[in-house]
Design a protein around this motif. Structure first.
Motif, PDB file in Angstrom:
ATOM      1  N   ILE B 454       7.669 -14.872 -41.876  1.00  0.00           N
ATOM      2  CA  ILE B 454       7.717 -16.326 -41.755  1.00  0.00           C
ATOM      3  C   ILE B 454       7.546 -16.914 -43.153  1.00  0.00           C
ATOM      4  O   ILE B 454       6.601 -16.563 -43.861  1.00  0.00           O
ATOM      5  CB  ILE B 454       6.629 -16.827 -40.793  1.00  0.00           C
ATOM      6  N   TYR B 455       8.464 -17.770 -43.533  1.00  0.00           N
ATOM      7  CA  TYR B 455       8.414 -18.359 -44.869  1.00  0.00           C
ATOM      8  C   TYR B 455       7.365 -19.467 -44.932  1.00  0.00           C
ATOM      9  O   TYR B 455       7.163 -20.212 -43.958  1.00  0.00           O
ATOM     10  CB  TYR B 455       9.792 -18.921 -45.252  1.00  0.00           C
ATOM     11  N   GLY B 456       6.754 -19.574 -46.091  1.00  0.00           N
ATOM     12  CA  GLY B 456       5.686 -20.550 -46.279  1.00  0.00           C
ATOM     13  C   GLY B 456       6.098 -21.971 -45.937  1.00  0.00           C
ATOM     14  O   GLY B 456       5.295 -22.737 -45.397  1.00  0.00           O
ATOM     15  N   ASP B 457       7.345 -22.324 -46.225  1.00  0.00           N
ATOM     16  CA  ASP B 457       7.716 -23.720 -45.960  1.00  0.00           C
ATOM     17  C   ASP B 457       7.959 -23.981 -44.481  1.00  0.00           C
ATOM     18  O   ASP B 457       8.184 -25.125 -44.087  1.00  0.00           O
ATOM     19  CB  ASP B 457       8.887 -24.195 -46.836  1.00  0.00           C
ATOM     20  N   ASP B 458       7.913 -22.943 -43.661  1.00  0.00           N
ATOM     21  CA  ASP B 458       7.956 -23.149 -42.209  1.00  0.00           C
ATOM     22  C   ASP B 458       6.560 -23.151 -41.582  1.00  0.00           C
ATOM     23  O   ASP B 458       6.404 -23.591 -40.439  1.00  0.00           O
ATOM     24  CB  ASP B 458       8.803 -22.055 -41.535  1.00  0.00           C
ATOM     25  N   VAL B 459       5.580 -22.626 -42.302  1.00  0.00           N
ATOM     26  CA  VAL B 459       4.224 -22.540 -41.744  1.00  0.00           C
ATOM     27  C   VAL B 459       3.555 -23.907 -41.830  1.00  0.00           C
ATOM     28  O   VAL B 459       3.560 -24.539 -42.884  1.00  0.00           O
ATOM     29  CB  VAL B 459       3.381 -21.503 -42.511  1.00  0.00           C
ATOM     30  N   THR B 460       2.983 -24.355 -40.734  1.00  0.00           N
ATOM     31  CA  THR B 460       2.319 -25.654 -40.745  1.00  0.00           C
ATOM     32  C   THR B 460       0.795 -25.519 -40.790  1.00  0.00           C
ATOM     33  O   THR B 460       0.130 -26.379 -41.352  1.00  0.00           O
ATOM     34  CB  THR B 460       2.711 -26.499 -39.517  1.00  0.00           C
TER      35      THR B 460
END
Lengths: 554, 554
Positions: B454-460
């Motif tokens: 999971i890419y960091g910019d998708d992690v909330t």
């Protein structure tokens, strides 16, 4: 309440509905088959007020007989239906709201009915749940919008109730699966009832009632573009697309939009693209309806594979004769599948290229205009970066590299999303605007956010007759804005460009004009089109393509 | 070459394969049914060197008899197969490479075989095409990885060749559709051959050969978590998840990962979440395998709907008795469907919450570690912002508002993607690292880019025992990094935090500790678990849940 009673209310209720139908229809119900004149009684028996009803209104195939039957129901008995439709295509799809039979709507696309939909919504006759992209709507059928009753269309049924869809399989398997496996009721209209089906698309056990319609279900030939209507501007833009994007990124797997712009590209593959030595190197694998304009490229051996959302009227025999390319069954006819083809468009394609009505300074685009609630069909799904994708391809890696060059972000690929528009559309409306109409529409229709078709941060290229803006290479919001202005021609947005900055972007290859791509504009003539009219397409197909009457203009 | 010969090479070749099989099998072939001892002859007749072969290796169901038969083929006759598998689960899945029968692999997940896969790859015995998320792999089956031969597993077949999968439908319909409709060959192993199937999952017309296996196909109970193994730290984290995220965003539609962390949340729904008045407000609609840990929440009326990727061993009778919740057929047993449930997880869920092995300072996470090529299954698809989504929900709108507050971007919703990890995992390995092992693995295995789950910019959100970091509210890379360090506990990454900045983030609500959420840590005991062991789960199910032997520890 007993434990059993508590957990099988849907099954019990389903049995009650079937029982009511059995009583009302009596001997007219032969197994699952009922006569067409009893459809109203069947629907009255089966439906309950407030039901979620999925009516098969697809991009092409329409359960039109069942749609009409719905409009004739007694609104005192059946009302407040929550309608689920992929596409609002027929007047009947909205008549049920006018007549007080339905009150809520979730859908994906309403092209032909967009203006009337907006009127009904503002008159308070219908409450729009939401607008979806196709795959998103199907997804909700398995989560929080499971249909209680599904009204679908197929080509034929056998006496057991097995269904054969023929090439227009489209949404049927997905709708039926969601309904049949949550104790819902499935009613199918068919064109004919036969002893033996060419193949089974939907097993009889998933279907409750079958009715032969008085006329074959309507199919809209939505993907037929007459090459005679392609302009030389569109030829020029297609040349730029092929040389500046397809060849540049080695785009092999792709989806095309529906317009004349992309039809021009299809018709330039066996001529212009072949002359550049691109055969086998680009545009070999497609998620695409069987566009007639693709025939010359297929015949030239450009195309290895096409998986389709639906079929296209007149293409049946051609598809049957080209099983190496299309997905056909053992019976010889195609099986399309919109859900799986949308998944293919999302995850297995490196590029989506399509058109729009308006683009703003951030690159957000929308086909939503005032007074029309149109929806976007498949575009949001295919025109979005598939962030769950993990397999690499040259196109995807290159786009990702360009977007992240010089940043500390972890390397990642990116989907190519190309918006292809002439700077002015019909009636000299500029395609580039400071602010999308979608903002006002959102206010009018009380939407939570403006209805954007493709968001600017998903768009990688904007292509106009003035050139290509490569947004992947922009490093600031300002550069992005000027790159967009730099291809916006004589629109007010284009005229307000910062000329020095635009020239700088051109020097850096962020904006490319035809001449920067080595394209001689004088060669951009209709002579490059592999077919110049409908007759040429028929000829290219060896007479296998049989256009619908309205396209037979020779 | 004639026009016909040019365009139906696949059909002609298919007929040749079927003809070879007919000759070799002779009278042993009864319609589509062949005896198990002739499977090797059938495969030798049907397969050709270089074929793309999709072997049904799923998350749970395994076509194990066909897998074993493949390993026994003569490599001088059948070699260089290109294997397509969702999951590399069995030793046989790799034996075919060891024996020179197959040489190329495209797949999604290889948990149990990850170490051996890495060894074979570095020994040059197999060439990995790519690692995919499930839906992406299926998508390619319809574009550029269409199987020539599919080897699938079902519960039973009738004598015509119709297949019944029972609750473990999983990948079968998707694999068979891709193969059967591109003139491929479909071979199914079944546990039994019967006169009348409970229902038809795959029509006979889509299947070429059926063989009864000597033993029922293997099914892995992958989603069973013994509540006895849930720690009080995990209870605390589950409380923070429920109060700090589920309640905060009103998350109704969701998917859970497979670990004990999320099992703890499931077991706290009818206790802790109910005590907060959250019943009916959160966690009502799921895309989820039938987790036994969800039984107490279902019994408490927390759960309205569950659509499943596959089934889970021992849950069959429970599911059958809860048809209001699960998707079951008219025969009473479930129909799962991994492709449609992944679409549901992507587009119809507001949240994905799961665990990982490593998280870096940008929030990128991966379960890839050195010497193991594991793949990520469904996580990349469900743990990515669904940028094609267009329908609104409170959770989605709020996440989008938080991410864009103060920016000039057009408003847009966002999916909640939560990574839930203890700061140290097994053997005191820190879950937070400066650089993911994925970088080194990419180099070792010559991957184009590091394998990120999971890419960091998708992690909330990142949730640890130290608190919740809300990455949506971070306004710079630096804030993001400090928010991550601020929940990384005593790991080196956590110790290197800028204390003042972390306190500032906490003041702004970007980092929340248990006490900030009003959670009394002393209450975080195993007493809150609605079931404390397997026996409790069985009891909660009214005796309907029948755990596999290995979980019967009472």
């Amino acid at each position: 309440m007993t434990a059993a009673g508590r957990w099988n209310t849907l099954q019990t209720n389903r049995q009650q509905r079937l029982q009511r139908a059995a009583v009302v229809l009596g001997n007219d119900l032969q197994g699952k088959l009922l006569p067409q004149q009893r459809i109203g009684d069947c629907l009255h028996a089966v439906l309950e007020a407030g039901d979620r009803v999925c009516l098969e209104g697809n991009n092409q195939k329409q359960a039109d007989f069942l749609a009409k039957a719905l409009t004739r129901l007694d609104a005192t008995r059946v009302h407040d239906l929550h309608m689920l439709l992929s596409v609002l295509a027929l007047p009947e799809h909205l008549d049920v709201f006018d007549k007080g039979i339905a009150s809520k709507l979730d859908f994906s696309f309403s092209g032909p009915q967009a203006a009337r939909l907006a009127k009904l919504a503002s008159a308070g006759k219908l409450n729009i749940g939401a607008i979806h992209t196709y795959l998103e709507l199907y997804a909700r059928y398995f989560v929080d919008l499971t249909p209680r009753v599904a009204l679908v269309a197929a080509q034929s049924a056998d006496r057991a109730g097995n269904l054969y869809t023929g090439p227009n399989t489209e949404d049927t398997p997905t709708i039926v699966e969601a309904t049949a496996f949550k104790s819902g009721i499935v009613i199918a209209q068919v064109n004919e009832i036969v002893d033996v089906l060419p193949r089974v698309d939907i097993p009889a056990g998933w279907v409750d009632f079958v009715v032969q319609a008085p006329t074959p279900h309507y199919i809209e030939p939505l993907f037929t573009r007459d090459p005679a209507l392609i302009s030389e501007i569109q030829v020029l833009m297609a040349m730029m697309a092929i040389k500046g994007i397809y060849a540049e990124y080695e785009v092999k797997r792709l989806n095309h939009g529906i317009g004349f712009d992309t039809a021009a590209i299809e018709l330039l593959l066996p001529t212009y693209a072949a002359s550049l030595g691109l055969k086998g190197k680009i545009a070999s694998h497609w998620a695409l309806n069987p566009h007639p304009a693709l025939i010359p490229a297929i015949e030239a051996g450009f195309v290895e594979s096409v998986h389709s959302f639906g079929s296209e009227l007149g293409m049946e025999d051609y598809i049957r004769a080209r099983p190496d390319v299309f997905f056909v069954g053992a019976d010889g006819s195609m099986r399309s599948n919109r859900a799986l083809s949308q998944a293919a468009g999302h995850y297995a394609c490196d590029m989506f290229i399509g058109s729009t009505l308006q683009i703003d300074l951030q690159g957000n685009s929308s086909t939503a205009t005032l007074g029309r609630i149109a929806g976007f069909g498949g575009a949001p799904n295919m025109g979005a970066d598939a962030r769950g994708r993990r397999h690499a391809s040259p196109a995807w890696l290159k786009a990702g590299r360009e977007a992240r060059a010089g940043s500390k972000q972890i390397p990642r690929g990116q989907k190519l999303v190309v918006q292809m528009v002439e700077t002015f559309r019909e009636h000299m409306q500029p395609a580039f605007v400071e602010k999308l109409d979608a903002w006002q529409l959102a206010e009018q229709a009380k939407m939570a956010i403006p209805p954007v078709m493709i968001y600017g941060d998903d768009v990688t290229h904007i292509l106009t007759e003035e050139g290509i803006a490569n947004l992947l290479l922009c490093r600031s919001e300002e550069e992005r804005e000027q790159a967009i202005r730099g291809v916006a021609g004589y629109t007010p947005v284009g005229l307000a460009r910062d000329k020095r900055m635009v020239e700088n972007l051109r020097d850096r290859g962020i904006i490319k004009r035809a001449e920067d791509l080595g394209i001689d504009k004088r060669l951009a003539t209709r002579d490059l089109l592999a077919a110049k009219n409908m007759k040429d397409l028929v000829r290219a197909s060896g007479g296998l393509y049989q256009p619908p009457k309205r396209f037979r203009n020779w």
